[in-house]
Every structure is written in structure tokens, then in C-alpha cells.
Design a protein around this motif. Structure first.
Motif, PDB file in Angstrom:
ATOM      1  N   TYR A 112      -4.781   4.070  -6.039  1.00  0.00           N
ATOM      2  CA  TYR A 112      -4.546   3.446  -4.620  1.00  0.00           C
ATOM      3  C   TYR A 112      -2.985   4.354  -4.387  1.00  0.00           C
ATOM      4  O   TYR A 112      -2.495   4.499  -3.540  1.00  0.00           O
ATOM      5  N   THR A 113      -1.948   3.435  -5.417  1.00  0.00           N
ATOM      6  CA  THR A 113      -1.065   3.706  -4.796  1.00  0.00           C
ATOM      7  C   THR A 113      -0.413   4.883  -5.190  1.00  0.00           C
ATOM      8  O   THR A 113       0.614   5.626  -3.818  1.00  0.00           O
ATOM      9  N   VAL A 114      -0.986   5.636  -6.246  1.00  0.00           N
ATOM     10  CA  VAL A 114       0.177   6.735  -6.772  1.00  0.00           C
ATOM     11  C   VAL A 114       0.070   7.647  -5.885  1.00  0.00           C
ATOM     12  O   VAL A 114       0.468   8.241  -5.620  1.00  0.00           O
ATOM     13  N   ARG A 115      -1.909   7.777  -5.233  1.00  0.00           N
ATOM     14  CA  ARG A 115      -2.086   8.054  -4.691  1.00  0.00           C
ATOM     15  C   ARG A 115      -1.869   8.970  -3.234  1.00  0.00           C
ATOM     16  O   ARG A 115      -0.760   9.296  -2.965  1.00  0.00           O
ATOM     17  N   HIS A 116      -1.244   7.097  -2.329  1.00  0.00           N
ATOM     18  CA  HIS A 116      -1.553   7.347  -1.004  1.00  0.00           C
ATOM     19  C   HIS A 116       0.423   7.237  -1.082  1.00  0.00           C
ATOM     20  O   HIS A 116       0.751   7.919   0.155  1.00  0.00           O
ATOM     21  N   SER A 117       1.520   7.331  -1.832  1.00  0.00           N
ATOM     22  CA  SER A 117       2.895   7.794  -2.036  1.00  0.00           C
ATOM     23  C   SER A 117       2.784   8.648  -2.094  1.00  0.00           C
ATOM     24  O   SER A 117       3.942   9.580  -1.252  1.00  0.00           O
ATOM     25  N   GLY A 118       1.746   9.576  -2.716  1.00  0.00           N
ATOM     26  CA  GLY A 118       2.214  10.959  -2.669  1.00  0.00           C
ATOM     27  C   GLY A 118       3.446  11.108  -3.923  1.00  0.00           C
ATOM     28  O   GLY A 118       3.899  12.321  -3.734  1.00  0.00           O
ATOM     29  N   ASP A 119       2.984  10.963  -5.584  1.00  0.00           N
ATOM     30  CA  ASP A 119       3.756  10.493  -6.576  1.00  0.00           C
ATOM     31  C   ASP A 119       3.869  11.897  -7.104  1.00  0.00           C
ATOM     32  O   ASP A 119       2.333  12.594  -6.890  1.00  0.00           O
ATOM     33  N   HIS A 187      19.141   6.391   7.683  1.00  0.00           N
ATOM     34  CA  HIS A 187      18.116   5.624   8.381  1.00  0.00           C
ATOM     35  C   HIS A 187      16.299   5.886   6.957  1.00  0.00           C
ATOM     36  O   HIS A 187      15.325   5.543   7.693  1.00  0.00           O
ATOM     37  N   THR A 188      17.005   7.460   6.967  1.00  0.00           N
ATOM     38  CA  THR A 188      15.892   8.005   5.684  1.00  0.00           C
ATOM     39  C   THR A 188      15.225   7.224   4.299  1.00  0.00           C
ATOM     40  O   THR A 188      16.356   5.903   4.528  1.00  0.00           O
ATOM     41  N   ALA A 189      14.260   7.288   3.940  1.00  0.00           N
ATOM     42  CA  ALA A 189      13.351   6.543   2.880  1.00  0.00           C
ATOM     43  C   ALA A 189      14.236   6.326   1.799  1.00  0.00           C
ATOM     44  O   ALA A 189      14.513   7.837   1.117  1.00  0.00           O
ATOM     45  N   ALA A 190      14.212   5.326   0.839  1.00  0.00           N
ATOM     46  CA  ALA A 190      14.652   5.531  -0.487  1.00  0.00           C
ATOM     47  C   ALA A 190      13.567   4.830  -1.790  1.00  0.00           C
ATOM     48  O   ALA A 190      14.079   5.410  -2.565  1.00  0.00           O
ATOM     49  N   VAL A 191      13.457   3.637  -0.927  1.00  0.00           N
ATOM     50  CA  VAL A 191      12.242   3.479  -2.492  1.00  0.00           C
ATOM     51  C   VAL A 191      11.132   2.933  -1.297  1.00  0.00           C
ATOM     52  O   VAL A 191      10.722   2.164   0.010  1.00  0.00           O
ATOM     53  N   ILE A 192       9.713   3.121  -2.525  1.00  0.00           N
ATOM     54  CA  ILE A 192       8.574   3.031  -1.366  1.00  0.00           C
ATOM     55  C   ILE A 192       8.321   1.867  -2.791  1.00  0.00           C
ATOM     56  O   ILE A 192       8.242   1.631  -4.018  1.00  0.00           O
ATOM     57  N   CYS A 193       8.040   0.096  -2.203  1.00  0.00           N
ATOM     58  CA  CYS A 193       7.007  -0.618  -2.750  1.00  0.00           C
ATOM     59  C   CYS A 193       5.810  -1.368  -2.471  1.00  0.00           C
ATOM     60  O   CYS A 193       5.543  -1.072  -0.947  1.00  0.00           O
ATOM     61  N   TYR A 194       5.013  -1.579  -2.961  1.00  0.00           N
ATOM     62  CA  TYR A 194       3.135  -1.933  -2.371  1.00  0.00           C
ATOM     63  C   TYR A 194       3.406  -3.827  -3.298  1.00  0.00           C
ATOM     64  O   TYR A 194       3.107  -3.879  -4.149  1.00  0.00           O
ATOM     65  N   THR A 195       2.622  -3.864  -1.645  1.00  0.00           N
ATOM     66  CA  THR A 195       2.293  -5.427  -2.395  1.00  0.00           C
ATOM     67  C   THR A 195       0.332  -5.796  -2.313  1.00  0.00           C
ATOM     68  O   THR A 195      -0.116  -4.843  -1.416  1.00  0.00           O
ATOM     69  N   SER A 196       0.693  -6.642  -2.994  1.00  0.00           N
ATOM     70  CA  SER A 196      -1.040  -6.242  -3.006  1.00  0.00           C
ATOM     71  C   SER A 196      -1.514  -8.166  -2.164  1.00  0.00           C
ATOM     72  O   SER A 196      -0.912  -9.217  -2.471  1.00  0.00           O
ATOM     73  N   GLY A 197      -2.665  -7.358  -1.239  1.00  0.00           N
ATOM     74  CA  GLY A 197      -2.693  -9.070  -0.953  1.00  0.00           C
ATOM     75  C   GLY A 197      -4.150  -9.703  -1.631  1.00  0.00           C
ATOM     76  O   GLY A 197      -4.512  -8.757  -2.624  1.00  0.00           O
ATOM     77  N   THR A 198      -4.659 -10.158  -0.677  1.00  0.00           N
ATOM     78  CA  THR A 198      -6.479 -10.897  -1.483  1.00  0.00           C
ATOM     79  C   THR A 198      -8.021 -10.086  -0.835  1.00  0.00           C
ATOM     80  O   THR A 198      -8.166  -9.640  -1.586  1.00  0.00           O
ATOM     81  N   LYS A 203      -0.200  -2.831   0.627  1.00  0.00           N
ATOM     82  CA  LYS A 203       0.038  -2.318   1.782  1.00  0.00           C
ATOM     83  C   LYS A 203       1.928  -1.361   1.017  1.00  0.00           C
ATOM     84  O   LYS A 203       2.119  -2.338   0.754  1.00  0.00           O
ATOM     85  N   GLY A 204       2.564  -0.802   1.817  1.00  0.00           N
ATOM     86  CA  GLY A 204       3.756  -0.211   0.979  1.00  0.00           C
ATOM     87  C   GLY A 204       4.667   0.071   2.033  1.00  0.00           C
ATOM     88  O   GLY A 204       4.290   0.277   2.974  1.00  0.00           O
ATOM     89  N   ILE A 205       5.483  -0.411   1.699  1.00  0.00           N
ATOM     90  CA  ILE A 205       6.779  -0.778   2.195  1.00  0.00           C
ATOM     91  C   ILE A 205       8.103   0.490   1.732  1.00  0.00           C
ATOM     92  O   ILE A 205       8.220   0.761   0.768  1.00  0.00           O
ATOM     93  N   VAL A 206       8.697   0.673   2.993  1.00  0.00           N
ATOM     94  CA  VAL A 206       9.307   2.050   2.520  1.00  0.00           C
ATOM     95  C   VAL A 206      11.023   1.370   3.255  1.00  0.00           C
ATOM     96  O   VAL A 206      10.968   0.874   4.259  1.00  0.00           O
ATOM     97  N   ALA A 404       8.748  -3.172   9.812  1.00  0.00           N
ATOM     98  CA  ALA A 404       8.338  -3.263  11.529  1.00  0.00           C
ATOM     99  C   ALA A 404       6.727  -2.118  11.719  1.00  0.00           C
ATOM    100  O   ALA A 404       6.408  -2.798  11.902  1.00  0.00           O
ATOM    101  N   ALA A 405       6.440  -1.948   9.669  1.00  0.00           N
ATOM    102  CA  ALA A 405       5.100  -1.309  10.451  1.00  0.00           C
ATOM    103  C   ALA A 405       4.944  -1.147   8.493  1.00  0.00           C
ATOM    104  O   ALA A 405       5.523  -1.605   7.501  1.00  0.00           O
ATOM    105  N   TYR A 406       3.342  -0.848   7.951  1.00  0.00           N
ATOM    106  CA  TYR A 406       3.298  -0.557   6.833  1.00  0.00           C
ATOM    107  C   TYR A 406       3.622   1.220   6.354  1.00  0.00           C
ATOM    108  O   TYR A 406       3.320   1.535   7.530  1.00  0.00           O
ATOM    109  N   HIS A 407       3.272   1.813   5.203  1.00  0.00           N
ATOM    110  CA  HIS A 407       3.679   2.959   4.693  1.00  0.00           C
ATOM    111  C   HIS A 407       2.179   3.969   5.459  1.00  0.00           C
ATOM    112  O   HIS A 407       1.403   2.841   4.895  1.00  0.00           O
ATOM    113  N   GLY A 408       2.076   4.800   6.217  1.00  0.00           N
ATOM    114  CA  GLY A 408       0.910   5.629   6.428  1.00  0.00           C
ATOM    115  C   GLY A 408       0.059   6.588   5.553  1.00  0.00           C
ATOM    116  O   GLY A 408      -0.710   6.930   5.416  1.00  0.00           O
TER     117      GLY A 408
END
Lengths: 575, 575
Positions: A112-119, A187-198, A203-206, A404-408
Motif C-alpha cells: 500500500y505505501t509503495v503504491r500510495h507514495s508512487g515509488d 517547503h518542497t517535499a524531502a522524505v515520506i514516512c508512513y505510520t501504521s495505526g491499529t 498514513k503518510g507524512i511528507v 498539518a495533514a496526511y499525504h493524499g
């Protein structure tokens, strides 16, 4: 009025350039099981440059210098090692986006995270190919390249539809300098990390160049990592957890040497790394420090270099702090933060001039807020409560290092679900606690577990801690259940010691010795053992579900909170 | 790609809010000659709020939140004390601009800076009214208000055409909280300081909220002020010199206590302040440290609290660093910076693992560049020279805390004279030196004094230092004079010890023992004494003028640089 200062941006390119030149003789040591494979920061800089050229020209990774630009995303599936370090510096410094994939997610979550972030590119440690193999059929076709780092069997990658490259071959023929984007829009994106809740998807943070740089500048401070060119830092936590808590960046900025575990993260390895590498400061979650403590107690090693250990990620048992202080001369510095805050927010360096008891109370708290994070504590009625060390509510944050948001996702705007962000622009941390007048945070519960009863919060954790002090109780889990009069009331599910018999009324009276009577549950159940999640935490969702479906044998002691009425009795836990 | 982080700005309002709440019990102690008048940071915050209300509503000071907004400018004519601190925090935090006037300028320069920056209000320490009095007739009519801080004779202000107020009366009835501009555009002006060169008008530098905040974040680092809530900081340098080197801001950000001298800046007072206030870190220019050393050697006091002293502003004699280390157990940390760089750039914390000689060489250098400042060294041919610790040129800088222009004055755009800024966007520091591969700066000369001879730099300071080692030489000043063949060549003006006789050829041969022969002057003159500026520096401009006008009795030894030909002989200095 206009200032006259340069509008020079804060960029990872600056950190990389500075570290690989001014601090070119500082080193990163990757543990190989017997010793360190060392690279100088100058060598890391040269290898990062070769990598950037290869990504750009051979793999066609797009770069951008403004938030509105399209940027290629390069995923990493790696342990903490020098290659992972050079990737996490080079990719943002060239104007692309790094995505350190969390190896510990489920196969479906990883895909999911590979697809969602567009790797488009995924760099994989050869020793992790076996872990990646079951994910391969789930990966999106937008992933065009897999780059394998290190020797190992490529066989399991045979089914991958894109191209497979060898990391060292890929970068071998490129120039060893690169025109890093030192003046891109911060303000340009540098790194995306994903956090997994239960629940739900990760959820992606840019992180922006600005947020990483500001976190890095603060990281060197003496109440944090306390780094200079005279220091060696050992980030034990993985780089796919919030950029290794920002320590690699802070090391490059200050010239501190780095030690990395590679795949050797067991306590015995950590002890050997500390003895051989002599770090002054290390950082890890409590369970890692606990494992290391057991190891050091059983097989003592020379850990005299280690003066400070940051401990965060979940609440640190006070006994752990005491044990390191007393038995190993290490100051465990309690810290709190989350992926949503670029890692470190609070650190628990006590003020001076307080007595031993106060010193200890400050040490075991989550710590004091720094200047760059605005916070507020919001009570159950939605009003901000005072920072009096007592008034309790949900912790909410704003700041240049706070999300301030999660990656869309690819080509989608960021989203701000009300569960995680307030309408007036604050991050809801989901943590319940209080803040003292001098800005020390004490967390008592997760918001989803706290009981909102008659306009007050009741901490499930406080009830559980008190219950487990009763000699008949092995484990306890407290959850909120709906109540017509109070909105919510606590339900206590306890697992009892074999052979013990205890009245729920006895337990209720026991709790009243420790807590305000209105906090004490009326609803009680005995369970064989408290159900656990896959990572060993109490599975409170399951308890709530079982209660809702009538599967729990609940005794209601009756009466209003604070009074005692009907009585119930429970037998011992089975087995 | 857009990041998901809050775009929250970096503001002085944030520093003030944080310091006056989280660190509300930290204190600022202003020395009154016998002890400290202490205020908590919470009290500073309340007084700052009262002040902001009074400035806004009673004196009509305009506020703005964007660079294009009109903002009122509030001048201060004050020593380092708590009132000056609250002004320097409140004025920017409300959205106006603070202008700490440099008391040590000439009357005409003071009036110039008040006019140029457009001060509408000037806050004056009552004890400084006598210093201000001769400036009054020169002040512009745009200055509408003088506010007098503290008790004293207001008589000399009688001729002022605007209104005169008492500081405490002015702020007495205002509310003790204020809606500080925590989210203004960080590029908005916050503070103006003027720097006075030896020629022309003082030059204004307009610090932004961003530049002050970033300098402040770095200030806490362990290779700088090393500040936490457990520390006490003593900024000895005046707040009108680059915001007290940023120490007041760093103290408010970290919770370190502050000590301020008020008007008591003589060595005996400094020694008493250190003994009574027990700071861990202090900062001052070399002459202050020299005066304090003499005082402590003559009248020892308990300075055991002081572990670090920052020394900068001009080059620190190595002997001073050694004396503090050996006799008083204080680490003098050499630093370099200028008003144009928000104060601190380099600091000279040596790397580990070097021998004693190397350790010392690092300590007495100007220090190592931090991550946030880009630098380059530009040789006499305009090309960037390598950082090899030898190649010499002018130091040029860029960075978010570096000025890109000088203030143009009220309603005028900033200006970038070619003497101070390069066409491709770098600040010309006017300092000549070299940088080692590990980023340690060694300054050798001012650009206006260095001799550009045949595509190489010759350091006037190196020649002067070598000459004064000759037993017959009391003083020496070396200046550049034009030369048909070499472009420029050095002229040595020496003052000789009474009764000594020496050939210029002897001096030339003596220099050849110390320096490359092409550096050695052909042109020599004897002067009674080397002319000095008002602050005691060699007045090289006067020597150059006298040479140009034929007033110096110059002997030309002839021959090409490096060879020796004709001879000259000089008598001793008269008297």
C-alpha cells in the motif's frame, strides 16, 4: 518593512554538502557482525553524488525545486547502514523524495505505501529480498526499478516485471560530485514516512526540507542529542522510523561520528557495538533499552563511553531509568514525539535547584516542550485547560516540524481527517495528559482508551496500573463503555492469579485507596488473560467488541460512581 | 511535491511567549552595583505586554505582519538591563521594529541612525540623558516621543520638541497580556542595528524574525553557548551590538537565566557579577576579557562557576586563551562573526583525536563554519581558492542569518554597494584569510589593508607582527602603495626604540627569516609613532594619505622583490 537578510533556504543539500566537506573526515561505521565497515563523510558525499547521477540519468528519476513540481519517489527497503544513509541524503538533496519503507509492516501495508507514495524505484538490501519476496505480487506497476544493495541471491526477484539493478554497478561509473539543490524552496517535499495505526491504512507524512533542517538544528542542543564534532552518535532506532529520529542529519550537520547496526539489532550485538564503537549518545525505544539492560546485566561490557541514552517511542518505565543510572552510569533521557512531529518534541532534562523527588518526577515525565512547538491541552468539553500539572485533556500541537495533514497519494491533495486534525488547525496527537506550569508533559492515556465520564477524563492506564498492584490481579485492561447517565464509564477486565479468590467489591475498595472514587469502575469482568495485539499491547478494541456483543460476563456493582451498592464475586482465572 | 508540514513561521513572538510561560520562573538579574535586581521571565513577559499596549495605543506605533507593511521603529538608548530586554522582545513581537542605538557612536552618527531608521520613539536610560543631550539638536522631527527609563534629572531634555514620558508611568495601566504576532511572515523586519566603519555613514542591517530565530536555535548548541534550563548566561557585550550576540534570545528559548551589567561594565564590576551571579557561560570582546584577567589576577574572586567564555569581535591573542585556561580554569572559546552575520559564525571547538599542538592551532583559529553559513574564499584574481589552509583570499558569505544588503532608510529600497556585496550574491566580509580542509577559518588581514602584489596577497598584519619582533622596533604599520610593475607593494612605516640605530636592510633581512622574500617591502619610512584612530587602531588611512601627498620620508631599497640592491639607513625615532 523588508529585512536585508538573504532569503537562503534550509535544505538537506546544505546538510549533505556541509557534512561531506567541513566534516569530511568524520565517519559512519556500519556493524558487520565482527567490526565496523567505515566510510568517511567525504566518501558518503562522493557515493551520494554517484547515486544521484545514476538515479537521474540511468533510472530517469524526476527532480523538482518547488512544492508544485513533480518529483520522483525513491523507496528504500533497508536496515540502518551507510548505503541507506547516502540514499536518505542524496535523494532529497537532488530534488527527489525519499521513502524509507517500514519493514515491520504487513505485506499488504508495505505494498500500500509503495503504491500510495508512487515509488518508481525501490532500493533493497540483498539480505531483505526474502522479506520483500511475498510483497512482490502486490506491488504496483508504477514501480519500475528494484536496486539490490549488497551480495545475495536475486532469485526471488525473478517475477518482478520491471528492471533489477545492482547498487554498486549502478553507481560505479558516475561522477563523484553533483550540483546539489542547495537553494530549492524549503517547503518542497524531502522524505515520506508512513505510520501504521491499529485501524485503516498507513498514513503518510511528507517532511519538507525545512522541517527536517529545523529538527536537525535543534537536535544538537545539550538537552537533546548534545552533538559536536567531538561526539559519536548511535541511532539504534531504524531510519524508516522518522529518519532515525533525525540523528543522521544532526551528525552530518555537527560532524559527530555515526554508528549503525545494519541488521544486527539484537541486544548482544548492541552491547558489542557500544563496546567497540564507544558512542557518547544513543537513542532507542524502551523495549530495546530493556533488552540491552538484561544483556549488560548478564554479560557486562565496557559501556563507559555512553553518557546519555535517549528513550522514547512509548512511555519509559521509571525502573529502567533507575537501573541504567545505578548499574551502568548511563543517563536515560526520557523523550516524547511521534512520526507526525518529525520525532523529538519533549525531552526530560530536569531543572536545577529542585530536590531529589522533584528531579525524579521531572525525569520520568515525557519532558519539556521546546520553543518551536506550540501546544495546548483540550479537555473533554472542547475547552483548552490550564497548564497546572493536573487538568487533563488531549494534547494538540502546531509547529514547523509538525504535520498539518496526511499525504493524499499520487496527484491527490493532502487530507485532514477530523479524527486527527482540528478545524482550527492543530494536530490531534491522540494522547491524553497534562502539562505542568513549567511545560513538562505527562501522558496518561491514549485518547481512544480514555474514559470520558461526566465531563471528566478517567485514565484507563491509571486504573490498570492501580489494579495490577493488587496481589490477586495478574493483568488488567480498562475500556470505556457507554453509560446513559455519564456518557461513558470504565469497564475493568481483570485476569486473576490462579488459586486466588477476590470480590470485585474488594478490588473496588482497593482502587478507592489510590484514586478518586468517581474514577472507580462499577462494571467488572474476569478474563482468562487480557487479549493482546500482534505487538503485545492490550487489545482493547477486542474487549470493547466482546462487551458490545454480550460475550463478556460482566458484573455491575450498581450505585452511582463513588457510592457502593450491589456486590459481585469472581472466581480465579482458568488455568 | 507539497510537504504536509505546518507552514508555521519562526518569530520572536514565539520566543517571548515560550520564555515567559514555559520558562516563566527563570530570571534576568540586572546588576545594581551591590547586587541583582531580579525579574522572572514571566514578569518580563507581563511588562513586555504592558509596554506593547502602551506603544500601540498611547504612542501610536504602527505594527505590521508582512515585509511590505509599514512598521513603526522604536529606538533604545540603553545599557544592558531588564527594561532593554523587554523592549527588544516586545517591539518585534508586536510587529514593530526595534533599533538598539549604539551609544558609542559619535553624536552625528547617533543622530544619523535615528533619522535613517525612522525612529518615532526613543527609550532612554535616565542615566544616559547626559550622553543624549548633545545629540538632541541633531535629531529629526520624525522622532515624536522620548521615554525615560528610571529616575534621574530630565532637565537636559527640556529642548526636545516632542513629548517626554516616564517609562513606568507609560506602561503602568496597560493589560499584562498581549496578542503577540506569533504567526507573522518570518521575513518581516524585527530589529535594525547599525555598524560604523571607518569611512562613510553607519550602515543599517535589518534582521528578520527568521534570521534572529535561526541564530537563536543554533546558539544553544554545545559548541556555542551550550544553554539549557540548568544554565546561567552572562552576555557582557552590549545589546546594541548585534542583539547581545543573540544570547538574550537563546536564554528565553532555553530557559537559561540571564545576568546583565546595566552600566557597570568595568572589570571590577564584571568580577563581582561573576562571583555573585555564578554564570556558566559569558561572552565578550578580547579587550573586556583582557581587562577582567588583569582584575582577577590582581584581586582574585570565586569564578569557579564560569566554565566557558566566548571571545570574539576582534582576534583574540592566544596568550589570553592560555592565561584563562592556566590561571582561572576558564575555556575561552574563540569565535568570529560580525553585525552582518547576526553575530556568531565560526567557533573554535577543536576536534578530538588531535595532538596538543593541533588542538592549540584549532583553538586560536577563528573557528569552524556551521551548517547554516555558506562561505567561499576569493583570491586576488577573483577566483575561488581551495580550502587547503594556505590559499588566501577575501572571505565571502551567504546564509539565512547573513545580510544581503544594507538598509536604504525610510521608504528607500535596500542597497548593495559593490564594495560590500558581489554581483553574484555574496557578502564581502572585508576579511582576508584562509580556511582549512576541515572548515576552520584563519583570518590574516582586513581587505582594505592587504597588499595585492602580482596576483598574490601579502598580509600587512603578518609583516607588522614580524617587524615588531625585531628588538629595535617599537611599532610598525604596513600599507599598500601602488607599484607600476606589481600593482601594489607594501610600505613599512616603523617607529624605532629611542637610542637604537638600525639599517632598513637589516630589517629587510630580518623579515626574510620569517616570511617569503617576495613579501618583504622595498619601501621603508620611520615615523615618530604610528598614528592611531580614535579607538586605538593603527590609522593606516592617514599613513596612505601622507605617502600619497609626499609627506613621508620614504627610502626605496630598490631591486625586485626577493632581491636586495640599494641600501638605506634610518636614525632612531625622535623623542
Amino acid at each position: 518593512m523588508h529585512s536585508t537578510m538573504f532569503a537562503m533556504p534550509l535544505t538537506i543539500a546544505r546538510i549533505l554538502r556541509h557534512g561531506s566537506t567541513i566534516h569530511g573526515s568524520s565517519t559512519v561505521g556500519t556493524w558487520n557482525g565482527d567490526g565496523f565497515d567505515r566510510l568517511t563523510y567525504a566518501e558518503v558525499g562522493e557515493r551520494a553524488a554517484r547515486l544521484a547521477h545514476a538515479l537521474r540519468t540511468r533510472l530517469g528519476v524526476d527532480v523538482g525545486t518547488r512544492p508544485q513540481d513533480r518529483q520522483g519517489v525513491v523507496g528504500t527497503f533497508m536496515w540502518n547502514n551507510a548505503r541507506h544513509l547516502e540514499l536518505c541524503l542524496a535523494v532529497p538533496a537532488m530534488g527527489a523524495v525519499a521513502h524509507p519503507v517500514n519493514l515491520r509492516m504487513t505485506d499488504a501495508q508495505i505494498a500500500y505505501t509503495v503504491r500510495h507514495s508512487g515509488d518508481e524505484v525501490l532500493v533493497v538490501d540483498a539480505v531483505l529480498i526474502d522479506v520483500l519476496a511475498p510483497v512482490l505480487p502486490l506491488l504496483p506497476s508504477t514501480l519500475r526499478h528494484i536496486v539490490v544493495a549488497g551480495p545475495g541471491d536475486r532469485g526471488p526477484l525473478a517475477g518482478f516485471a520491471g528492471e533489477v539493478h545492482d547498487y554498486e554497478e549502478l553507481i560505479a561509473d558516475s561522477p563523484s560530485d553533483y550540483p546539489w539543490e542547495e537553494e530549492l524552496d524549503e517547503h518542497t517535499a524531502a522524505v515520506i514516512c508512513y505510520t501504521s495505526g491499529t485501524t485503516g491504512h498507513p498514513k503518510g507524512i511528507v517532511y519538507s526540507h525545512r522541517s527536517i533542517y529545523l529538527h536537525c538544528l535543534q537536535g544538537a542542543a545539550p538537552n537533546r542529542y548534545d552533538l559536536t564534532l567531538r561526539e559519536t552518535a548511535f541511532p539504534i532506532g531504524p531510519m524508516f522510523h522518522v529518519n532515525g529520529w533525525g540523528i543522521p542529519h544532526a551528525a552530518f550537520a555537527t560532524g559527530a561520528d555515526l554508528l549503525l547496526t545494519d541488521r544486527h539489532s539484537k541486544p548482544a550485538s548492541l552491547a558489542r557495538i557500544i563496546e567497540a564503537g564507544r558512542p557518547g549518545v544513543a537513542a532507542a525505544v524502551p523495549t530495546v533499552w530493556t533488552g540491552l539492560l538484561d544483556e549488560l546485566d548478564a554479560r557486562p561490557r565496557d559501556t563507559s563511553s555512553l553518557r546519555r541514552g535517549l528513550v522514547g517511542g512509548s512511555a519509559c518505565p521509571p525502573g529502567l531509568i533507575a537501573a541504567y543510572r545505578e548499574r551502568h552510569g548511563v543517563e536515560l533521557l526520557h523523550a516524547w514525539g511521534m512520526a507526525e512531529t518529525s520525532s523529538l518534541v519533549t525531552t526530560a532534562l530536569p531543572p536545577r535547584g529542585v530536590d531529589a523527588e522533584q528531579e525524579w518526577a521531572h525525569r520520568v515525565s515525557q519532558g519539556q516542550f521546546p520553543v518551536s512547538v506550540r501546544f495546548r491541552v483540550v479537555g473533554p468539553d472542547g475547552a483548552v485547560v490550564p497548564n497546572d500539572g493536573v487538568s487533563t485533556g488531549e494534547l494538540q500541537l502546531r509547529g514547523p516540524c509538525v504535520t498539518a495533514a496526511y499525504h493524499g497519494g499520487v496527484d491527490a491533495p493532502p487530507h485532514r481527517p477530523a479524527e486527527h486534525f482540528t478545524a482550527d488547525g492543530w494536530l490531534r496527537t491522540g494522547d491524553i495528559g497534562n502539562v505542568s506550569p513549567d511545560g513538562f508533559l505527562t501522558l496518561t492515556d491514549r485518547a481512544k482508551d480514555v474514559i470520558k465520564s461526566g465531563g471528566e477524563f478517567i485514565s484507563s492506564v491509571a486504573l490498570e496500573n492501580a489494579l495490577t498492584e493488587h496481589p490477586a490481579v495478574v493483568e488488567a485492561a480498562v475500556v470505556a463503555v457507554s453509560d446513559d447517565h455519564w456518557g461513558e464509564r470504565p469497564l475493568a477486565a481483570v485476569s486473576l492469579r490462579a488459586g486466588s479468590r477476590v470480590d470485585f467489591e474488594d478490588l473496588r475498595d482497593f482502587l478507592r485507596l489510590h484514586l478518586a472514587s468517581w474514577m472507580v469502575p462499577e462494571r467488572w469482568a474476569v478474563v482468562g488473560r487480557v487479549p493482546k495485539t500482534s505487538v503485545g499491547k492490550h487489545d482493547k478494541r477486542r474487549i470493547r467488541d466482546e462487551y458490545a456483543r454480550g460475550l463478556l460476563d460482566v458484573v455491575h456493582l450498581g450505585g452511582r460512581p463513588g457510592g457502593g451498592a450491589a456486590a459481585g464475586q469472581a472466581g480465579p482465572a482458568g488455568g
